[in-house]
Design an enzyme around this catalytic site. Structure first.
Site, PDB file in Angstrom:
ATOM      1  N   GLY A  16       5.503   2.861   0.667  1.00 20.12           N
ATOM      2  CA  GLY A  16       6.413   2.011   1.424  1.00 20.12           C
ATOM      3  C   GLY A  16       5.726   0.683   1.663  1.00 20.12           C
ATOM      4  O   GLY A  16       4.676   0.405   1.092  1.00 20.12           O
ATOM      5  N   GLY A  17       6.286  -0.114   2.532  1.00 15.87           N
ATOM      6  CA  GLY A  17       5.715  -1.418   2.820  1.00 15.87           C
ATOM      7  C   GLY A  17       4.262  -1.356   3.238  1.00 15.87           C
ATOM      8  O   GLY A  17       3.409  -2.033   2.672  1.00 15.87           O
ATOM      9  N   GLU A  18       3.962  -0.532   4.217  1.00 14.12           N
ATOM     10  CA  GLU A  18       2.593  -0.397   4.721  1.00 14.12           C
ATOM     11  C   GLU A  18       2.105   1.040   4.602  1.00 14.12           C
ATOM     12  O   GLU A  18       1.144   1.424   5.255  1.00 14.12           O
ATOM     13  CB  GLU A  18       2.531  -0.836   6.184  1.00 14.12           C
ATOM     14  CG  GLU A  18       2.857  -2.297   6.395  1.00 14.12           C
ATOM     15  CD  GLU A  18       2.843  -2.686   7.852  1.00 14.12           C
ATOM     16  OE1 GLU A  18       2.741  -1.807   8.725  1.00 14.12           O
ATOM     17  OE2 GLU A  18       2.937  -3.890   8.126  1.00 14.12           O
ATOM     18  N   GLU A  19       2.756   1.837   3.799  1.00  8.29           N
ATOM     19  CA  GLU A  19       2.399   3.246   3.672  1.00  8.29           C
ATOM     20  C   GLU A  19       1.927   3.558   2.265  1.00  8.29           C
ATOM     21  O   GLU A  19       2.423   3.007   1.292  1.00  8.29           O
ATOM     22  CB  GLU A  19       3.598   4.131   4.029  1.00  8.29           C
ATOM     23  CG  GLU A  19       4.018   3.992   5.472  1.00  8.29           C
ATOM     24  CD  GLU A  19       5.264   4.791   5.800  1.00  8.29           C
ATOM     25  OE1 GLU A  19       5.863   5.380   4.888  1.00  8.29           O
ATOM     26  OE2 GLU A  19       5.637   4.808   6.971  1.00  8.29           O
TER      27      GLU A  19
END
Length: 105
Positions: A16-19
Site C-alpha cells: 500500500g502507500g506506506e505498507e
C-alpha cells in the site's frame, strides 16, 4: 536494512502507500514474529539526519497462512494485526492468534 535480514526465499514488496508485505514461507509464527521484532528494532535505531531528531518507527502485523488458506484471507488477517499494532500505539509487533502458533507460515 530489511532485505539483509530476510532469507533468499522470503519475498518483500509494497502492499500500500506506506505498507509493505513480507512473505516468509515455511516459518513458524514465533520465528516470523521474532523477525518482525528484529526489523522493527533495526528501523527504530535508524535516523533521518545526523542529529537523530527524526526517528523512524514501524508497526508489524504477523499472521499464519496454513495450507488451504487463501492469500487474500492471510493478507486480511495480517492487515488486521497491523491495524491493532497501530491502534495500540504504533512501533510494535502484533501477531494474529486465530491459529495454532505451532503451525508454519
Amino acid at each position: 536494512m530489511v532485505a539483509a535480514n530476510l532469507r533468499a526465499r522470503d519475498v518483500i514488496g509494497r502492499w500500500g502507500g506506506e505498507e509493505f508485505l513480507i512473505a516468509c514461507q515455511g516459518q513458524h509464527v514465533e520465528d516470523a514474529a521474532h523477525l518482525a521484532e528484529k526489523l522493527r528494532e533495526s528501523i527504530e535505531s535508524s535516523c533521518i539526519d545526523a542529529k537523530g531528531r527524526f526517528g523512524i518507527t514501524a508497526s508489524f502485523g504477523v499472521a499464519l497462512a496454513p495450507p488451504g488458506t487463501s492469500a487474500q484471507r492471510a493478507f486480511k488477517r495480517a492487515d488486521a494485526a497491523l491495524y491493532r499494532a497501530k491502534s495500540a500505539g504504533r512501533n510494535r509487533v502484533e501477531v494474529d492468534t486465530a491459529h495454532d502458533a505451532a503451525t508454519t507460515l
